[in-house]
Motif scaffolding. Structure first.
Motif, mmCIF file in Angstrom:
data_model
loop_
_atom_site.group_PDB
_atom_site.id
_atom_site.type_symbol
_atom_site.label_atom_id
_atom_site.label_comp_id
_atom_site.label_asym_id
_atom_site.label_seq_id
_atom_site.Cartn_x
_atom_site.Cartn_y
_atom_site.Cartn_z
ATOM 1 N N ASP A 245 0.812 -1.218 0.000
ATOM 2 C CA ASP A 245 0.000 0.000 0.000
ATOM 3 C C ASP A 245 0.843 1.264 0.000
ATOM 4 N N GLU A 246 1.999 1.215 0.656
ATOM 5 C CA GLU A 246 2.799 2.440 0.832
ATOM 6 C C GLU A 246 4.012 2.495 -0.088
ATOM 7 N N ASN A 247 4.039 1.635 -1.104
ATOM 8 C CA ASN A 247 5.098 1.663 -2.118
ATOM 9 C C ASN A 247 6.481 1.504 -1.497
ATOM 10 N N LEU A 248 6.570 0.662 -0.482
ATOM 11 C CA LEU A 248 7.860 0.313 0.098
ATOM 12 C C LEU A 248 8.515 -0.782 -0.749
ATOM 13 N N PRO A 249 9.815 -0.972 -0.626
ATOM 14 C CA PRO A 249 10.433 -2.104 -1.330
ATOM 15 C C PRO A 249 9.720 -3.413 -0.996
ATOM 16 N N HIS A 250 9.440 -4.189 -2.013
ATOM 17 C CA HIS A 250 8.704 -5.444 -1.835
ATOM 18 C C HIS A 250 9.336 -6.501 -2.747
ATOM 19 N N PRO A 251 10.526 -6.985 -2.358
ATOM 20 C CA PRO A 251 11.251 -7.914 -3.235
ATOM 21 C C PRO A 251 10.530 -9.250 -3.370
ATOM 22 N N THR A 252 10.445 -9.712 -4.595
ATOM 23 C CA THR A 252 9.781 -10.981 -4.887
ATOM 24 C C THR A 252 10.712 -11.887 -5.682
ATOM 25 N N ILE A 253 10.430 -13.162 -5.609
ATOM 26 C CA ILE A 253 11.069 -14.156 -6.458
ATOM 27 C C ILE A 253 9.950 -14.897 -7.181
ATOM 28 N N LYS A 254 9.908 -14.730 -8.492
ATOM 29 C CA LYS A 254 8.858 -15.325 -9.326
ATOM 30 C C LYS A 254 7.475 -14.927 -8.819
ATOM 31 N N GLY A 255 7.342 -13.660 -8.440
ATOM 32 C CA GLY A 255 6.049 -13.118 -8.040
ATOM 33 C C GLY A 255 5.667 -13.341 -6.597
ATOM 34 N N VAL A 256 6.493 -14.057 -5.834
ATOM 35 C CA VAL A 256 6.187 -14.346 -4.430
ATOM 36 C C VAL A 256 7.100 -13.508 -3.544
ATOM 37 N N TRP A 257 6.498 -12.799 -2.589
ATOM 38 C CA TRP A 257 7.278 -12.020 -1.623
ATOM 39 C C TRP A 257 8.334 -12.931 -1.016
ATOM 40 N N PHE A 258 9.597 -12.475 -1.020
ATOM 41 C CA PHE A 258 10.680 -13.356 -0.587
ATOM 42 C C PHE A 258 10.447 -13.887 0.820
ATOM 43 N N LYS A 259 9.873 -13.071 1.707
ATOM 44 C CA LYS A 259 9.676 -13.499 3.096
ATOM 45 C C LYS A 259 8.637 -14.611 3.203
ATOM 46 N N LYS A 260 7.952 -14.915 2.116
ATOM 47 C CA LYS A 260 7.006 -16.032 2.098
ATOM 48 C C LYS A 260 7.395 -17.092 1.061
ATOM 49 N N SER A 261 8.546 -16.923 0.436
ATOM 50 C CA SER A 261 8.931 -17.855 -0.618
ATOM 51 C C SER A 261 9.581 -19.096 -0.025
ATOM 52 N N ASN A 262 9.693 -20.131 -0.858
ATOM 53 C CA ASN A 262 10.332 -21.367 -0.388
ATOM 54 C C ASN A 262 11.857 -21.254 -0.369
ATOM 55 N N LEU A 263 12.387 -20.095 -0.711
ATOM 56 C CA LEU A 263 13.831 -19.852 -0.631
ATOM 57 C C LEU A 263 14.237 -19.187 0.676
ATOM 58 N N TYR A 264 13.257 -18.835 1.480
ATOM 59 C CA TYR A 264 13.492 -18.110 2.727
ATOM 60 C C TYR A 264 14.371 -18.944 3.658
ATOM 61 N N GLY A 265 15.522 -18.396 4.035
ATOM 62 C CA GLY A 265 16.398 -19.080 4.979
ATOM 63 C C GLY A 265 17.178 -20.234 4.407
ATOM 64 N N LYS A 266 17.331 -20.294 3.091
ATOM 65 C CA LYS A 266 18.079 -21.401 2.502
ATOM 66 C C LYS A 266 19.566 -21.062 2.384
ATOM 67 N N SER A 267 20.357 -22.097 2.251
ATOM 68 C CA SER A 267 21.809 -21.985 2.299
ATOM 69 C C SER A 267 22.399 -21.842 0.903
ATOM 70 N N TYR A 268 23.646 -21.365 0.864
ATOM 71 C CA TYR A 268 24.305 -21.142 -0.423
ATOM 72 C C TYR A 268 25.796 -21.419 -0.302
ATOM 73 N N LEU A 269 26.461 -21.499 -1.462
ATOM 74 C CA LEU A 269 27.885 -21.807 -1.506
ATOM 75 C C LEU A 269 28.670 -20.563 -1.927
ATOM 76 N N ILE A 270 29.749 -20.287 -1.211
ATOM 77 C CA ILE A 270 30.651 -19.183 -1.535
ATOM 78 C C ILE A 270 31.953 -19.763 -2.049
ATOM 79 N N SER A 271 32.457 -19.212 -3.148
ATOM 80 C CA SER A 271 33.707 -19.718 -3.687
ATOM 81 C C SER A 271 34.386 -18.644 -4.523
ATOM 82 N N SER A 272 35.576 -18.944 -4.943
ATOM 83 C CA SER A 272 36.310 -18.103 -5.881
ATOM 84 C C SER A 272 36.461 -18.904 -7.162
ATOM 85 N N PHE A 273 36.018 -18.340 -8.272
ATOM 86 C CA PHE A 273 36.050 -19.080 -9.527
ATOM 87 C C PHE A 273 36.065 -18.088 -10.689
ATOM 88 N N GLY A 274 36.365 -18.589 -11.835
ATOM 89 C CA GLY A 274 36.332 -17.784 -13.045
ATOM 90 C C GLY A 274 35.553 -18.490 -14.125
#
Length: 789
Positions: A245-274
């Motif tokens: 309603d107030e035009n605040l940032p509302h990030p989505t992933i494939k149309g779903v608010w990230f805070k309700k998406s199935n990616l919420y709190g998932k892990s990732y890999l950090i590396s150095s690569f080319g």
């Protein structure tokens, strides 16, 4: 003329006030009452019928800061036709018009006029005291009691969560939008009048009296908040509604608010690569079941974000190719930088330094300077005599950067031992009265931008993300925004500028939590692996953060861990068990060489995948999760079918101790223990620690049942330990739990059956007070079958 207008306005609204001495507003689940003095008298949740306003202390609608003094309102009146409150601060001679909008879910209060502007340093919404103390969300500005939630939301970038903690407008606290006090909690927000030249104590007070230029038109007018109350279970839904309603940032992933998406709190890999390694790294990431491949440092310099040509010989096109491959594999691909930090080799610095580099302060030249002088006289030592936070010792005069060693204590104030034309800039002559600016720097050997350049740097990041499709970014070093002197406003603004200009969905984290950023951020992944092993490196800090995440609707994350060439399965599963217990994601730092050289890499990646699948699929019961949280408990997860596992818990023996003691000549000096194994037959596993302050224990021998003997030719210093995890490898760890070495035994440790066993321990000691040895055996014991629910 202003005074006449002020008195006429007060008189007009005072007439209205005589008709109605209470001002009542409602929106959805909240009823708000203000008295005629400008103080709250009621914050009532409609469903519960309770008034949650703390009654023993007054709660003003707004507090005025003028001339470094706080003023409280003297009256408030309401025009129903205009839907505006007039808040008067009679002692300060200030009045504030506040537009009131009652919506279905929240009540909006917005400053539409505040005069005279010259008398307004800042305003504070509240602070509003409540009786709620059970859950106080310091970042998000929401408090909860198990039944209802009550919140104050900032609705734009100029409105910051908190109570104006200092003249800069910044805090190192995780959040101050809500606070606890003895009677409950408080809600507050503030806005600073930036439409003037100011002097602030920047970076949380570490750089005193920093000059901050005017931001034309950036007054407190437009500061805007929302108040709401709802059932606690509906809080996240209401927050989403407010964002939309107030035009605040509302990030989505494939149309779903990230805070309700199935990616919420998932892990990732950090590396150095080319470009050459990306396919390999994608395969590792997929095998581990992680959602993103995140590059830990692809840049040759920060500021313009020039890619490292050794890794990306094709520049942005090469990075885009990597992104495209990751996306085809169903992964995000990220890049790491330190927000607005500027390397000394960046074009913003060399060969011609940008005039928008941030300075902590200025002086002037006392006399002309040629291009070779090593001593330069300035009018004042202020800013240049800072030693604690003076890492690069650099000043800017015109288009030249000059490094200096120190400055004289008394007149004439001279910069001594100057290095002319520093960082590849050109040495030149300068005139008397030319400005000498002390550059704002950092222990990472970087400079910083002023606010205007900061916004350009944010655009540089957004441009690169748009060109390449990169869709994962950490705002690490986010506190760098403080170098502008604009406090948390600049911190939030950097992230907002990136968010507003990236044209595709992306996920992001941050090094610090801020109220406005909560709407942008995907996760808060704090905790680093550089200070010890899995168990030792910032572990309590990681655990302590989980409470913050609970209070503020943030995903649980445990920070970064390091998969090295000698990481073991038991170490990895120790961490994965903690992640499962707290339902927390993490980042696994795993560089190509470590993954290639560790013989356990396949097993380690498979373990990550299975533990993460079980965690994110709610396979663990609440009772199991409580047990998994305990750092003294160790587990092994065994896959028995798709979506089904055996969860084994290790049992631990008592701790057995060997110490140096004196015996008569010829008498054995070994230590003998009776060991009762209560778990099933399996290969012996143990951990042996050296406890003490000095000396050595070496030539360690263990004899089991007067037959099988283990000889471990490792010398242990106090604090060090060795671990045998059921293989032929005995691993040595230093006092911080970091791998230090290993010894390969001729064969596996012996298999031990349930029952009573005799253990004889021997070793030689060195030193007057050598360490004692403590050994503890472990084995797989309890078993439970779990599955996806």
């Amino acid at each position: 003329m202003m005074k006449i207008r002020f008195l006429v306005t007060i008189a007009f609204f005072s007439l209205l006030a005589s008709v109605n001495a209470q001002h009542n507003f409602s929106s959805g689940g909240l009823m708000v009452n203000l008295n005629n003095d400008g103080y709250f008298t009621e914050l009532r949740n409609v469903a519960s019928g309770k008034n949650y306003l703390y009654a023993d202390t007054l709660s003003p609608l707004m507090t005025l800061v003028s001339g470094n003094t706080k003023f409280y309102p003297t009256s408030v009146t309401y025009s129903k036709s205009q839907k505006k409150l007039l808040l008067v601060f009679k002692k300060a001679g200030v009045f504030v018009d506040i537009k009131v909008t009652e919506k279905a879910t929240h009540l909006i209060l917005e400053i539409v006029k505040a005069e005279p502007e010259i008398k307004i340093d800042a305003i504070i919404w509240g602070r509003v005291l409540t009786t709620i103390s059970k859950t106080v969300g310091e970042v998000i500005g929401v408090v909860r009691d198990g039944e209802i939630a009550l919140g104050m939301q900032v609705l734009n970038i100029k409105t910051l969560g908190g109570d104006l903690p200092n003249n800069e407008g910044s805090t190192w606290a995780r959040g101050i939008a809500a606070k606890t006090f003895s009677g409950g909690s408080s809600l507050q927000a503030y806005s600073i009048n930036r439409n003037r030249n100011r002097f602030v104590d920047a970076w949380g007070g570490q750089f005193n009296n920093m000059p901050v230029p005017v931001m034309k038109g950036e007054t407190v007018v437009g500061s805007k908040i929302a108040l709401f109350s709802c059932a606690e279970s509906q809080t996240l839904n209401i927050l989403e509604r407010i964002e939309l309603d107030e035009n605040l940032p509302h990030p989505t992933i494939k149309g779903v608010w990230f805070k309700k998406s199935n990616l919420y709190g998932k892990s990732y890999l950090i590396s150095s690569f080319g470009e050459k390694e990306v396919d390999e790294m994608i395969s590792y990431t997929k095998r581990a079941g992680l959602i993103s491949l995140y590059h830990e440092g692809p840049f040759k310099s920060w500021g313009h974000f020039i890619l490292n040509e050794n890794q990306f010989p094709n520049g942005a096109e090469g990075l885009k190719s990597c992104v495209d491959k990751a996306h085809s594999a169903g992964l995000f691909l990220g890049m790491h930088t330190l927000t607005n930090f500027i390397n000394t080799n960046d074009p913003y610095v060399t060969p011609v330094p940008d005039d928008r580099l941030s300075v902590t302060g200025y002086s002037t030249l006392v006399q002309d300077v040629d291009g070779e002088q090593k001593e330069i006289e300035v009018a004042s030592p202020e800013y240049f005599d800072e030693q604690k936070n003076n890492n690069l010792h650099t000043v800017k005069i015109g288009k030249e950067l000059i490094r200096y060693n120190t400055i004289t204590d008394t007149k004439p104030y001279k910069l001594l031992d100057c290095q002319r034309g520093a960082f590849g800039t050109g040495a030149s002559s300068h005139k008397r009265d030319d400005k000498v600016g002390k550059l704002f720097d950092h222990s990472y050997n970087v400079f910083f931008p002023n606010l205007a350049m900061q916004r350009e740097i944010a655009m540089n990041i957004a441009k690169l993300m748009n060109e390449t499709g990169v869709d994962h970014l950490d705002f690490d070093g986010h506190e760098g925004g403080l170098a502008s002197g604009q406090g948390d406003y600049a911190v939030d603004l950097f992230a907002k500028d990136v968010y507003d200009n990236v044209k595709h969905d992306f996920i992001c984290g941050t090094s610090i939590s801020k109220t406005f950023f909560w709407h942008i951020g995907s996760y808060y992944n704090w905790g680093e692996p550089w200070y010890g092993g899995f168990k030792e490196s910032m572990q309590q800090y990681r655990i302590d953060n989980q409470g913050l995440f609970d209070r503020n609707y943030m995903p649980h994350m445990l920070g970064w861990y390091l998969l090295a060439e000698n990481t073991t399965l038991s170490e990895m599963e120790w961490m994965l068990a903690r992640a499962a217990g707290y339902n927390a994601g993490f980042a696994m730092v795993a560089r190509p060489n470590a993954l290639r050289s560790n013989p356990l890499t396949p097993a380690l990646l498979d373990a990550i995948r299975e533990w993460e699948l079980a965690r994110t699929s709610n396979a663990f019961s609440m009772a199991q999760m409580e047990s998994l949280k305990d750092p003294e408990n160790e587990f092994h997860l065994e896959k028995i079918d798709s979506g089904k596992w055996n969860l084994h818990q290790y049992a631990l023996s008592p701790i057995f101790v060997r110490e140096k003691f004196e015996r008569q000549p010829g008498e054995p000096t070994h230590t003998k223990w009776t060991y009762q194994q209560k778990w099933k037959e399996q290969v012996m596993q143990f951990r042996l620690n050296a406890i003490g302050k000095e000396g050595l224990a070496k030539n360690i021998k263990l004899q089991i049942d007067n037959y099988t003997e283990l000889n471990i030719p490792i010398a242990l210093k106090p604090g060090e330990s060795i671990v045998c995890d059921g293989t032929e490898i005995v691993r040595l760890y230093d006092e911080n739990g970091k791998p230090k070495g290993k010894y390969t035994m001729p064969s596996l440790a012996p298999t031990i059956s349930p029952g009573t066993h005799t253990i004889i321990a021997d070793c030689s000691f060195e030193g007057d007070e050598p360490p004692k040895l403590e050994i503890q055996f472990k084995g797989l014991n309890q078993l439970e079958t779990i599955q996806i629910r």
